[in-house]
Design an enzyme around this catalytic site. Structure first.
Site, PDB file in Angstrom:
ATOM      1  N   LYS B  76      38.593  31.382  73.229  1.00  0.00           N
ATOM      2  CA  LYS B  76      39.669  30.716  73.968  1.00  0.00           C
ATOM      3  C   LYS B  76      40.443  31.782  74.727  1.00  0.00           C
ATOM      4  CE  LYS B  76      43.444  27.374  73.184  1.00  0.00           C
ATOM      5  NZ  LYS B  76      44.111  26.529  72.173  1.00  0.00           N
ATOM      6  N   SER B 151      44.471  21.641  72.966  1.00  0.00           N
ATOM      7  CA  SER B 151      44.384  22.545  74.092  1.00  0.00           C
ATOM      8  C   SER B 151      43.104  23.391  74.144  1.00  0.00           C
ATOM      9  CB  SER B 151      45.581  23.495  74.072  1.00  0.00           C
ATOM     10  OG  SER B 151      45.547  24.331  72.936  1.00  0.00           O
ATOM     11  N   SER B 175      45.220  21.413  68.286  1.00  0.00           N
ATOM     12  CA  SER B 175      44.438  21.914  69.426  1.00  0.00           C
ATOM     13  C   SER B 175      43.010  22.362  69.109  1.00  0.00           C
ATOM     14  CB  SER B 175      45.183  23.069  70.094  1.00  0.00           C
ATOM     15  OG  SER B 175      46.279  22.579  70.810  1.00  0.00           O
TER      16      SER B 175
END
Lengths: 95, 483
Positions: B76, B151, B175
């Site tokens: 990420k 997210s 997330s």
């Protein structure tokens, strides 16, 4: 209590966000919607409840007062928008 | 090769069925071919990935057979990676080349993992749809008209589309678990403090926790084993022994008591998702688990408390983006105030600005007690609910999300509707307990996740139950058409 346009202008200034008129207008509506949702929690009885800041209720760890980091100034300043002689440059602050 | 799980790849590399370079080359070609329609990567690290693959192959030929040696992964884009852009999917960090590497990435590098690149996400991890990224939304490979969740949007999409077998993510309010549910993956959010936050860009510091998205619990266990543990560079890192996660996987479920909180089965829940959850309960009963009805009475206020505290922390954390030391700076600032105001206005997207404003409001004079302090008291009530429930049950089970993944753009103008979608995931972050989402069914061609929650530091129990479930179901092994 609903936020007025002037409240949102004040918040934007506190947060140092230079929002234009259109953004202030749209933010007023969406912030009020969010605060309405949040306000549901005001109905909860929290008398005598201690606030919880860290989920593990851990205390800040201390370490010996010794230097552990080496100097990375040049690496970090390579990322800065404007530097000179090892200093970060900003617009003139004092006349 | 791209259909293999991490565990499969580990065995295949050990058996010399293919080399790390062959695998890496194959996956890089897939990313080049398929990612333009998915937008899961922000940066593809082609050259360094091939170098890491060659280094892994050399080590293997010299007789080293470490389990993670040569396994491809992607990160990420909020984990700092030295020499590689770390953007947090924000315009402000579009040109930010991280000067150091996050502990979680460093640990995976050291055991021989290959980083294929950096993954798309909601800007600064603020969002549950992937749509707030400066680089545009990622698309759900099960239906590219729909959001993949967020997210950790790119983290979910890249794994679900078989571009990489596993990814790192972060979970501050769901997330990892929500995008895992929306894309048919297994996603684990460990206990707060279990994996170091050092080098992971802060959104809401008392919630942020790194974790993983992969195809199954066995793969998650392997990654967690390699990364969990104390880190003196993270002031909130937990000084707690790390369990043997692989050893826990094969333990039977006989005697395990699982709680079903009535608040997770309210009218907010899509009844079809309720049916999927009920089917998984039947499956786990057959494996020996027993189920008990429980209640977490403060749960209905979790979303309110979460958005107050997380936004307050975000407004504080993002004060560092001032256009002076790093990040975007506006053109020709007239004075210091103008530099701050315009740099920040130009650099942040709508949702980030909204949360900074909510947080500023909650922390401002006259509102602090009514919002920030009130939310922290509710946070304690939610923690107390879980602590009390876990006196009677070993685990808690419920849906991961109340609804299926929505159409891209359909909630972008109604942030409150999107916030309410987090109702089943934020309670674990408020309490700091570990959670896992596992695929448990399909509705109209879209995956559905079931969530497991455990007491503090009982990640092994989550992985055990998910692994046993996955030995008797194949929801985790499905691939979206065309990938």
């Amino acid at each position: 209590m609903a936020l007025e346009r002037c409240d949102v202008e004040k918040l934007a200034h506190l947060a140092r966000l230079g929002l234009d008129d259109a953004q202030i207008n749209s933010s007023t509506a969406s912030l009020n919607a969010a605060i309405n949702m949040i306000n549901a929690m005001q109905a909860v009885n929290t008398d005598g409840i201690t606030p919880l800041a860290n989920p593990l209720e851990a205390n800040q760890r201390l370490r010996p007062d010794t230097v552990t980091e080496s100097n990375h100034r040049d690496d970090y300043q390579a990322l800065a928008p404007a530097v000179e002689n090892g200093l970060y440059l900003v617009p003139k602050v004092i006349d | 090769m791209h259909q293999l799980t991490l565990t499969d790849i580990s065995k295949a590399l050990a058996a010399k069925q293919f080399s790390a370079r062959e695998l890496t080359t194959h996956l890089l070609a897939r990313i080049e071919q398929l990612d333009p329609q998915l937008n899961s990567f922000i940066t593809v690290s082609k050259e360094s990935a091939l170098q890491q693959a060659d280094a892994a192959d050399e080590l293997r030929s010299s007789g080293i057979n470490a389990p993670l040696l040569g396994l491809p992964i992607a990160h990420k884009d909020l984990f700092c990676t030295e020499g590689v852009r770390t953007s947090c999917a924000s315009k402000t960090l579009d040109n930010f080349i991280a000067p150091y590497t996050a502990t979680v990435v460093d640990k995976l590098n050291k055991v021989g993992c290959i980083s294929l690149g950096k993954l798309n996400m909601d800007e600064f991890a603020m969002g549950s749809s992937g749509e707030t990224s400066f680089y545009g939304p990622s698309k759900n490979p099960w239906d590219t008209q729909r959001i993949p969740g967020g997210s950790s949007s790119g983290s979910a999409v890249a794994v679900a589309a078989r571009l990489v077998p596993a990814s790192t993510g972060s979970d501050s309010g769901g997330s990892i678990r929500q995008p895992a549910a929306f894309t048919g993956l297994t996603g684990i959010k460990p206990t707060y403090g279990r994996i170091s936050r050092w080098g992971m860009t802060a959104y809401a510091s008392s919630f942020d926790q790194a974790g993983f998205l992969a195809h199954n619990a066995e793969d998650c266990a392997m990654l967690l084993q390699a990364t969990a543990g104390f880190d003196e560079r993270d002031s909130t890192s937990a000084q707690q022994q790390v369990d043997d996660y692989a050893a826990a996987l094969s333990l039977p479920l006989q005697g395990l008591r699982i709680g079903l909180p009535k608040e997770y089965f309210s009218s907010d829940l899509d009844s079809r998702i309720g049916d999927v959850v009920n089917n998984s309960i039947e499956q786990l009963k057959q494996l020996g688990a027993t189920f008990v009805d429980i209640s977490l009475p403060s749960l209905p206020h979790a979303v309110s408390a979460y958005y107050v505290i997380a936004s307050a922390e975000a407004s504080t954390n993002l004060a560092r983006f001032d256009g002076v030391r790093f990040g975007h700076r506006c053109e020709n600032p007239q004075n210091l105030e103008d530099l701050y105001l315009r740099s920040r206005d130009e650099a942040f997207g709508k949702e980030v600005k909204r949360r900074i404003m909510i947080g500023t409001y909650a922390l401002s004079t006259g509102y602090y007690d009514a919002y920030y302090l009130k939310a922290q008291k509710i946070r304690r009530l939610i923690k107390n609910d879980f602590v009390s429930a876990f006196k009677d049950v070993d685990l808690i089970l419920g849906p991961t999300t109340p609804n299926l993944p929505w159409l891209i753009g359909s909630k972008i103008d109604d942030p409150v509707a999107a916030y309410l979608e987090d109702i089943y995931t934020v309670p674990a972050n408020l309490a700091g307990i570990p959670g896992l989402s596992m695929p448990a069914g399909m509705i109209d061609g879209l995956p559905v996740g079931v969530q497991l929650l455990a007491p503090y530091f009982q990640e092994a129990r989550l992985l055990q139950v998910a692994h046993q479930f996955q030995q008797h179901t194949d929801w985790h092994a499905r691939t979206p058409a065309g990938f």
